[in-house]
Enzyme design. Structure first.
Site, PDB file in Angstrom:
ATOM      1  N   SER A 124      -0.640  -5.086   7.415  1.00  0.00           N
ATOM      2  CA  SER A 124      -1.219  -6.900   7.969  1.00  0.00           C
ATOM      3  C   SER A 124      -0.072  -7.504   7.931  1.00  0.00           C
ATOM      4  CB  SER A 124      -1.664  -7.040   6.390  1.00  0.00           C
ATOM      5  OG  SER A 124      -1.890  -8.586   6.330  1.00  0.00           O
ATOM      6  N   TYR A 148      -1.316  -8.774  -3.051  1.00  0.00           N
ATOM      7  CA  TYR A 148      -1.545  -8.284  -1.740  1.00  0.00           C
ATOM      8  C   TYR A 148      -0.792  -7.473  -0.891  1.00  0.00           C
ATOM      9  CZ  TYR A 148      -4.214  -7.149   2.464  1.00  0.00           C
ATOM     10  OH  TYR A 148      -4.459  -7.118   3.895  1.00  0.00           O
ATOM     11  N   LYS A 152       0.828  -4.076   0.803  1.00  0.00           N
ATOM     12  CA  LYS A 152       0.880  -3.541   2.515  1.00  0.00           C
ATOM     13  C   LYS A 152       2.624  -3.263   2.410  1.00  0.00           C
ATOM     14  CE  LYS A 152      -3.747  -3.102   3.282  1.00  0.00           C
ATOM     15  NZ  LYS A 152      -3.924  -1.910   3.237  1.00  0.00           N
TER      16      LYS A 152
END
Ligand code: UD1
Length: 342
Positions: A124, A148, A152
Site C-alpha cells: 500500500s 496497518y 505492510k
C-alpha cells in the site's frame, strides 16, 4: 501459469481473479471469507464461464496451507489476504500483525515446502507516510503512521529477506494507491461490512439511499478546494497490474516494488461532482472536522510500473464512477442482501 490467489474473494482479489482467468492462467482461490462473501464465487464463475477452484482456509493455518501447496503445487502466489482498516489496526494492532504479518509468514513457510519461489504482494502507498516530496516515487522514504501501514512495511521487509535466503526467488510488491470502481458488468464490486471507511463506497451508498449524506472530513486543507486529494485507480486497472506483475516475476530473481496509481490527484469535492454527473443522482454532503491521521494530499509517480511492467491505467474518473454506480445500483445491499432477496 498455476497461480494460488489468497484473498481471491475480496474486493481487489476478485477483480484480479477475473483478469487472471482472462489472461489464461489457472487459479486456485484460498479465502477464509472472514471479510468477503462466498457468494462472490458464483458471480465470478458466471462472468468467466469457468468452474473455480476454491478452498476455504485462513492463510495463518500453516498445516492447511502446507496441504494446499502440496495438492495444488502453484508456480506463483498472489497474496491479497489481509486486513485494511486503519482505525481497526489502531484499536487492535496485535490482530493486524497476526493476520497481515503472521499470515504471510505461514504462507511463505508453506511455499518453501514445495519450492514455490514467486510471489506478488498487495502492499500500500500507506507505507510512505507523510510526504517529503510529491509525487511519491518508490525511492521515497517509508515511514507509515499507523499499525496497518507498519504491517505492510514489515511484510515488504520480510519478503526482502526471503528472496535472499534461497536462489531463484522473486517478489513483486505492488503499492496500491486508492482503488475504486468495479467490474463493468456490475456483478462484482466493493462490499464493505458496516459503515464504509473509504470515500467511494460511502458516496455510492449515499447515492443509492442507504445513507443520508456524505461527511467530508475537512475542507480547510491546502488543496485546490480545501478537501483531501488522492490518487484513485480503477480496480480493473489494478487487477491488470497483477497480471503484468506475474509475468514480470519470470524476468528476475529479486524484489521489485511498483507504485500502482494514475499519478493524478482528485479531491473529495471533485469525486462527488464526477459521481453526481455520471450517475445522475444527488449526493448530499456535510462538512466535518478533519479525520485523525489523514494526509492533505498524495499521489503516485507511476513511471516505474509503466516502464518496467509495461502496464498503464486506461480507465478515467468517469469509468471509476460509472462502474462504482453500476455495482451499487444493481446490488444496493451488497452481495448477501441481494441473494437473500432472490
Ligand atoms: C485509507 C487508509 C489507507 C488505506 C486505504 C485502503 C486512512 C487514514 N487511510 O486511505 O491507509 O490503505 O484507505 O483503501 O484511513 N473521506 C471523506 N469522507 C468519508 C471518507 C473519506 O471526506 O466518509 C475523504 C478522506 O478524508 C480522504 C479521501 O476522502 O481525503 C479518501 O479517503 P479514503 O477513501 O478513506 O482513503 P485514504 O484515507 O486515502
Amino acid at each position: 501459469m498455476r497461480v494460488l490467489v489468497t484473498g481471491g474473494a475480496g474486493y481487489i482479489g476478485s477483480h484480479a481473479v477475473l483478469s487472471l482467468l482472462g489472461a489464461g492462467h489457472d487459479v486456485l482461490i484460498v479465502d477464509s471469507f472472514a471479510t468477503s462473501s462466498p457468494r462472490v464465487i458464483k458471480r465470478l464463475e458466471a462472468l468467466s464461464g469457468r468452474v473455480l477452484h476454491v478452498i476455504e482456509r485462513d492463510v495463518r493455518d500453516y498445516e492447511a496451507m502446507r496441504g494446499v501447496m502440496a495438492s495444488w503445487v502453484p508456480e506463483a502466489v498472489i497474496h491479497f489476504a489481509g486486513l485494511k482498516s486503519v482505525a481497526e489496526s489502531v484499536a487492535d494492532p496485535a490482530l493486524y500483525y497476526d493476520v497481515n504479518v503472521g499470515g504471510t509468514v505461514s504462507l511463505l513457510r508453506a511455499m518453501a515446502e514445495i519450492d514455490c519461489s514467486k510471489i506478488v504482494f498487495s502492499s500500500s502507498a500507506t507505507v510512505y507516510g507523510t510526504p517529503e516530496y510529491l509525487p511519491y516515487d518508490e525511492a521515497h522514504p517509508t515511514n507509515p503512521v499507523n499499525p496497518y501501514g507498519r504491517t505492510k512495511l514489515v511484510v515488504e521487509q520480510l519478503l526482502g529477506d526471503w528472496i535472499g535466503a534461497r536462489e531463484g526467488r522473486a517478489v513483486t510488491a505492488l503499492r496500491y494507491f486508492n482503488p475504486v470502481g468495479a467490474h463493468p458488468s456490475g456483478e462484482i464490486g466493493e462490499d464493505p461490512s458496516g459503515v464504509p471507511n473509504n470515500l467511494m463506497p460511502y458516496i455510492a451508498q449515499v447515492a443509492v439511499g442507504r445513507r443520508p449524506h456524505l461527511t467530508i472530513f475537512g475542507d480547510d486543507y491546502e488543496t485546490r478546494d480545501g478537501t483531501g486529494e488522492r490518487d484513485y485507480i480503477h480496480v480493473m486497472d489494478l487487477a491488470e497490474a497483477h497480471v503484468a506483475a506475474l509475468m514480470h516475476l519470470a524476468t528476475g530473481e529479486r524484489m521489485q516494488i511498483f507504485n500502482v496509481g494514475t499519478g493524478q490527484g482528485i479531491t473529495v469535492r471533485e469525486m462527488v461532482r464526477a459521481f453526481e454527473e455520471t450517475a445522475g443522482v444527488r449526493v448530499p454532503t456535510e462538512i466535518a472536522a478533519r479525520r485523525a491521521g489523514d494526509l492533505p494530499r498524495f499521489f503516485a509517480d507511476a513511471a516505474r510500473a509503466r516502464d518496467m511492467l509495461g502496464w498503464m491505467p486506461s480507465r478515467d474518473l468517469h469509468d471509476m464512477c460509472l462502474d462504482a454506480w453500476g455495482w451499487q445500483s444493481r446490488n444496493p445491499g451488497g452481495y448477501d442482501a441481494q441473494e437473500d432477496a432472490a
